[in-house]
Motif scaffolding. Structure first.
Motif, PDB file in Angstrom:
ATOM      1  N   GLY A  59       0.733  -1.030  -0.128  1.00  0.00           N
ATOM      2  CA  GLY A  59      -0.008  -0.020  -0.042  1.00  0.00           C
ATOM      3  C   GLY A  59       0.853   1.328   0.007  1.00  0.00           C
ATOM      4  N   THR A  60       0.623   2.189  -1.010  1.00  0.00           N
ATOM      5  CA  THR A  60       1.616   3.328  -1.186  1.00  0.00           C
ATOM      6  C   THR A  60       0.672   4.596  -0.942  1.00  0.00           C
ATOM      7  N   ILE A  61      -0.577   4.603  -0.953  1.00  0.00           N
ATOM      8  CA  ILE A  61      -1.436   5.928  -1.034  1.00  0.00           C
ATOM      9  C   ILE A  61      -2.654   5.269  -0.369  1.00  0.00           C
ATOM     10  N   GLY A  62      -3.146   5.698   0.882  1.00  0.00           N
ATOM     11  CA  GLY A  62      -4.302   5.502   1.391  1.00  0.00           C
ATOM     12  C   GLY A  62      -4.253   4.248   2.284  1.00  0.00           C
ATOM     13  N   ASN A  63      -3.417   3.527   2.190  1.00  0.00           N
ATOM     14  CA  ASN A  63      -3.187   2.291   3.046  1.00  0.00           C
ATOM     15  C   ASN A  63      -1.592   2.073   3.223  1.00  0.00           C
ATOM     16  N   SER A  64      -1.264   0.947   4.163  1.00  0.00           N
ATOM     17  CA  SER A  64       0.382   0.792   4.149  1.00  0.00           C
ATOM     18  C   SER A  64       0.328  -0.776   4.137  1.00  0.00           C
ATOM     19  N   GLY A  65       1.575  -1.206   4.449  1.00  0.00           N
ATOM     20  CA  GLY A  65       1.715  -2.496   4.451  1.00  0.00           C
ATOM     21  C   GLY A  65       1.884  -3.215   3.411  1.00  0.00           C
ATOM     22  N   THR A  66       2.233  -4.597   3.766  1.00  0.00           N
ATOM     23  CA  THR A  66       2.409  -5.580   2.560  1.00  0.00           C
ATOM     24  C   THR A  66       1.232  -6.479   2.639  1.00  0.00           C
ATOM     25  N   ASN A  67       0.422  -6.470   1.250  1.00  0.00           N
ATOM     26  CA  ASN A  67      -0.684  -7.424   1.044  1.00  0.00           C
ATOM     27  C   ASN A  67      -1.615  -7.041   2.170  1.00  0.00           C
ATOM     28  N   PRO A  68      -2.076  -5.739   2.346  1.00  0.00           N
ATOM     29  CA  PRO A  68      -2.995  -4.979   3.366  1.00  0.00           C
ATOM     30  C   PRO A  68      -4.428  -5.758   3.123  1.00  0.00           C
ATOM     31  N   ASP A  69      -5.339  -5.726   4.269  1.00  0.00           N
ATOM     32  CA  ASP A  69      -6.493  -5.934   4.133  1.00  0.00           C
ATOM     33  C   ASP A  69      -7.352  -4.535   3.547  1.00  0.00           C
ATOM     34  N   LEU A  70      -7.864  -4.411   2.695  1.00  0.00           N
ATOM     35  CA  LEU A  70      -8.571  -3.008   2.052  1.00  0.00           C
ATOM     36  C   LEU A  70      -9.881  -2.891   2.480  1.00  0.00           C
ATOM     37  N   ILE A  71     -10.346  -1.906   3.152  1.00  0.00           N
ATOM     38  CA  ILE A  71     -11.439  -1.758   3.501  1.00  0.00           C
ATOM     39  C   ILE A  71     -12.541  -0.492   3.071  1.00  0.00           C
ATOM     40  N   SER A  72     -13.728  -0.575   2.620  1.00  0.00           N
ATOM     41  CA  SER A  72     -14.549   0.505   1.933  1.00  0.00           C
ATOM     42  C   SER A  72     -15.896   0.444   2.535  1.00  0.00           C
ATOM     43  N   ARG A  73     -16.448   1.388   2.322  1.00  0.00           N
ATOM     44  CA  ARG A  73     -17.848   1.457   2.930  1.00  0.00           C
ATOM     45  C   ARG A  73     -18.894   0.927   2.003  1.00  0.00           C
ATOM     46  N   THR A  74     -20.146   0.463   2.335  1.00  0.00           N
ATOM     47  CA  THR A  74     -21.196   0.239   1.305  1.00  0.00           C
ATOM     48  C   THR A  74     -21.520   1.512   0.754  1.00  0.00           C
ATOM     49  N   GLU A  75     -21.885   1.566  -0.473  1.00  0.00           N
ATOM     50  CA  GLU A  75     -22.506   2.834  -1.396  1.00  0.00           C
ATOM     51  C   GLU A  75     -21.238   3.728  -1.641  1.00  0.00           C
ATOM     52  N   PHE A  76     -20.050   3.494  -1.249  1.00  0.00           N
ATOM     53  CA  PHE A  76     -18.849   4.406  -1.623  1.00  0.00           C
ATOM     54  C   PHE A  76     -18.338   3.759  -2.978  1.00  0.00           C
ATOM     55  N   ALA A  77     -17.713   4.685  -3.921  1.00  0.00           N
ATOM     56  CA  ALA A  77     -16.918   4.042  -4.833  1.00  0.00           C
ATOM     57  C   ALA A  77     -15.654   3.792  -4.305  1.00  0.00           C
ATOM     58  N   TYR A  78     -15.097   2.548  -4.202  1.00  0.00           N
ATOM     59  CA  TYR A  78     -13.924   2.247  -4.037  1.00  0.00           C
ATOM     60  C   TYR A  78     -12.792   2.330  -5.119  1.00  0.00           C
ATOM     61  N   ILE A  79     -11.967   3.444  -5.439  1.00  0.00           N
ATOM     62  CA  ILE A  79     -11.171   3.496  -6.552  1.00  0.00           C
ATOM     63  C   ILE A  79      -9.661   3.143  -6.320  1.00  0.00           C
ATOM     64  N   LEU A  80      -9.234   2.054  -6.973  1.00  0.00           N
ATOM     65  CA  LEU A  80      -8.208   1.440  -6.427  1.00  0.00           C
ATOM     66  C   LEU A  80      -7.056   1.565  -7.653  1.00  0.00           C
ATOM     67  N   THR A  81      -6.198   2.286  -7.639  1.00  0.00           N
ATOM     68  CA  THR A  81      -4.957   2.141  -8.490  1.00  0.00           C
ATOM     69  C   THR A  81      -4.133   1.244  -8.265  1.00  0.00           C
ATOM     70  N   VAL A  82      -3.511   0.434  -9.179  1.00  0.00           N
ATOM     71  CA  VAL A  82      -2.554  -0.602  -9.107  1.00  0.00           C
ATOM     72  C   VAL A  82      -1.455  -0.452  -9.940  1.00  0.00           C
ATOM     73  N   LYS A  83      -0.428  -0.320  -9.425  1.00  0.00           N
ATOM     74  CA  LYS A  83       0.886  -0.204 -10.340  1.00  0.00           C
ATOM     75  C   LYS A  83       1.892  -1.284 -10.225  1.00  0.00           C
ATOM     76  N   ASN A  84       2.548  -1.266 -11.304  1.00  0.00           N
ATOM     77  CA  ASN A  84       3.538  -2.643 -11.343  1.00  0.00           C
ATOM     78  C   ASN A  84       4.892  -1.960 -11.176  1.00  0.00           C
ATOM     79  N   ALA A  85       5.525  -2.127  -9.786  1.00  0.00           N
ATOM     80  CA  ALA A  85       6.711  -1.711  -9.623  1.00  0.00           C
ATOM     81  C   ALA A  85       7.936  -3.017  -9.612  1.00  0.00           C
ATOM     82  N   ASP A  86       7.635  -4.041 -10.432  1.00  0.00           N
ATOM     83  CA  ASP A  86       8.104  -5.206 -10.524  1.00  0.00           C
ATOM     84  C   ASP A  86       8.700  -5.376 -11.613  1.00  0.00           C
TER      85      ASP A  86
END
Length: 146
Positions: A59-86
């Motif tokens: 997680g680099t923006i909005g969350n942290s850690g390795t393989n983080p548990d991601l949490i959102s609220r119902t009725e919210f749009a969860y916009i997740l940007t995924v980058k490949n730094a490998d």
């Protein structure tokens, strides 16, 4: 009732109705260049990385850690940007709803949007080579009456 009193009463009713109309019109953002109400959305960013020979997301923006548990609220749009730094390609996949990024070559990124009206738990994987479980996404209902 005299005609003057009737005129004042009608003028007062028209003025109150006009004020209500102005408030409704302005409250919808029609007099501004932006909407008054913020959209209900959560934006976060993950990066694929290779740590000690294992594929992980960090997680680099909005969350942290390795393989983080991601949490959102119902009725919210969860916009997740995924980058490949490998150095090898990856494909982020959310099971069982089937939402996925494009195949991400090194240095590329993609954005996915999840939205649910009910509570749910999803697993997310890297499915570029094999199906490798990385973590979970939880959709939680938040309210005053819970």
């Amino acid at each position: 009732m005299s005609s003057e009193k009737r005129f004042v009463a009608i003028a007062l009713i028209v003025a109150i109705a006009a004020f209500g109309g102005i408030v409704l019109f302005a409250g919808q953002g029609n007099v501004r260049h932006v909407n008054i109400f913020f959209p209900e959305e959560i934006k976060q960013t993950l990066e694929f990385r290779n740590i000690d020979g294992k594929t992980v997301v960090v997680g680099t923006i909005g969350n942290s850690g390795t393989n983080p548990d991601l949490i959102s609220r119902t009725e919210f749009a969860y916009i997740l940007t995924v980058k490949n730094a490998d150095t090898k390609p990856h494909l982020f996949y959310v099971d069982p709803i089937g939402i996925k990024t494009k195949l991400l070559e090194p240095g590329q990124e993609d954005t996915i949007v999840l939205q649910s009206n009910k509570e749910a738990v999803y697993q997310y994987y890297d499915i570029a080579e094999t199906k490798q479980l990385l973590g979970t996404i939880q959709i939680k209902r938040v309210g005053l009456t819970e």
